[in-house]
Design an enzyme around this catalytic site. Structure first.
Site, short mmCIF file in Angstrom:
data_model
loop_
_atom_site.label_atom_id
_atom_site.label_comp_id
_atom_site.label_asym_id
_atom_site.label_seq_id
_atom_site.Cartn_x
_atom_site.Cartn_y
_atom_site.Cartn_z
N HIS A 247 21.71 -34.06 3.45
CA HIS A 247 23.01 -33.56 2.99
C HIS A 247 24.14 -34.14 3.85
CE1 HIS A 247 20.27 -30.46 1.42
NE2 HIS A 247 21.17 -30.30 0.48
N ASP A 317 17.44 -36.31 -6.25
CA ASP A 317 18.16 -35.23 -5.59
C ASP A 317 19.64 -35.44 -5.88
OD1 ASP A 317 18.65 -33.01 -3.99
OD2 ASP A 317 17.43 -33.73 -2.32
#
Length: 389
Positions: A247, A317
């Site tokens: 992230h 993702d």
């Protein structure tokens, strides 16, 4: 409904929409029967639609080519994206109406979007049946807990429950998701990890032992499938023993040989998970993907398809909110690179820039930058995951 035409004046939309609408109506009737079976699962305070008492025959799957052939390039590429939607039902409906995306991702304010059958309006805006996904792993990654109660983390489930009880827990949550209109869960985690609970994977992993991970993840996936919710295992080729959070930054894994003995073990015999998708993580494997994250690396998809024999839905993702990819590529380019590399469905949670992304994909399809066979294969995997062929 007015039919779309291509630049030569040929009708594109009507044949596929008429054919698919008939199948969709049959599937909806079958879904109502499932709801009747599941009436013993009640959620206090949340009104649920009344089930139909008329049983319909199961839908007959069509040839994927029959569905794909009349579609325009725009319709084809739109099926390959999954976009985050806001909690507001009107905004979510407009996004689907305007762009006819293949899937949406529910992550923001689920209380507003999931109650009172509001998702039905969003789904009705789609010309092809819409995939509605959610991130419902348990523990610190769950979305509907304000509505359905919390479920434990994967690590806690493996430590305190048998695989049979984990399957029952997944059935329970899957029933709720299905009745709210959700038909895909981006879970279970198949990452192998012994790292502390609060690391990026940590307690999201069932175990540091790959055999235990496989056993519990397969049980969770089976429970979801039993309720008609499509599971997606993640994060191939393995995020559990990395340092760093994708992230926030680039994440580099161990060499492939080491992954094969540990992180990749849960991906052996993928048929053990039943009908399930695989999510690739933004993970750099130096001796496999070079300097590229797996989500945009042809070598990573080749490994999944050829060494592990996977012929199901491969998805990315989040391409828009994770800096391991967003620091490298602008969103339209990231989506194109992922699909060209081998992804069947590209996910971004923000929900913005949809038309811009589709314009880029359509341009690439027309020019050959996105090869026709790659587009066809991706679209086939998407349609099969929806049960349309």
């Amino acid at each position: 409904m007015q039919a779309d035409v291509d630049q030569d004046g040929r009708t594109l939309t009507a044949p596929i929409i008429r054919t698919t609408k008939r199948r969709f109506l049959v599937a909806a009737a079958a879904g109502a029967v499932l709801a009747a079976i599941l009436m013993d699962y009640e959620v206090p305070g949340i009104p649920l639609p009344e089930p139909s008492t008329v049983e319909a025959p199961p839908p007959q799957a069509a040839s994927c080519d029959t569905l794909i052939e009349p579609m325009s390039e725009r319709q084809r590429v739109a099926q390959l994206v999954m976009v985050g939607v806001p909690g507001d039902v009107e905004a979510a409906t407009k996004l689907v109406t305007d762009n006819q995306v293949g899937g949406i991702f529910v992550h923001s304010n689920p209380i507003q979007l999931l109650v009172e059958d509001r998702l039905a309006k969003v789904k009705a805006a789609a010309q092809l049946p819409l995939t509605v996904s959610i991130d419902e792993e348990g523990g610190r990654v769950q979305t509907v807990d304000p509505l359905a109660g919390s479920i434990p983390s994967a690590r806690e489930m493996a430590a305190t429950m048998s695989p049979e009880k984990v399957k029952a827990k997944a059935v329970d949550r899957g029933k709720f998701l299905s009745r709210m209109g959700v038909n895909m869960n981006l879970a279970p985690i198949t990452d192998v990890s012994s790292q502390p609970d609060n690391t990026v994977i940590g307690d999201r992993s069932f175990s540091s032992d790959p055999a235990t991970v496989k056993r519990y993840a397969a049980a969770f996936a089976a429970g979801l499938s039993e309720t008609g919710v499509y599971p997606v295992i993640k994060h191939f080729p393995g995020h559990g023993n990395t340092t760093g959070d994708s992230h926030k930054t680039t994440v580099v894994t161990a060499p492939l040989a080491q992954l094969t003995t540990l992180d990749l073990v849960p991906y052996q015999r993928l048929t053990d998970y039943g009908k399930a998708g695989v999510m690739l993580g933004h993970l750099v494997v130096p001796d496999l993907t070079g300097n590229e994250p797996a989500t945009v690396s042809p070598a990573a998809y080749k490994l999944l398809r050829e060494q592990f024999g996977f012929d199901g839905l491969a998805m990315t993702d989040d391409l828009g909110a994770m800096r391991a990819i967003s620091d490298r590529y602008d969103l339209p380019e990231a989506v194109l690179r992922a699909i060209t590399a081998g992804a069947d469905m590209a996910l971004w949670s923000s929900g913005g820039r949809v038309a811009e992304v589709l314009n880029r994909l359509e341009q690439a399809a027309r020019s050959g930058e996105l090869p026709a066979q790659r587009l066809h294969d991706a679209l086939r995997h998407v349609l099969v995951s929806k049960g349309l062929c």
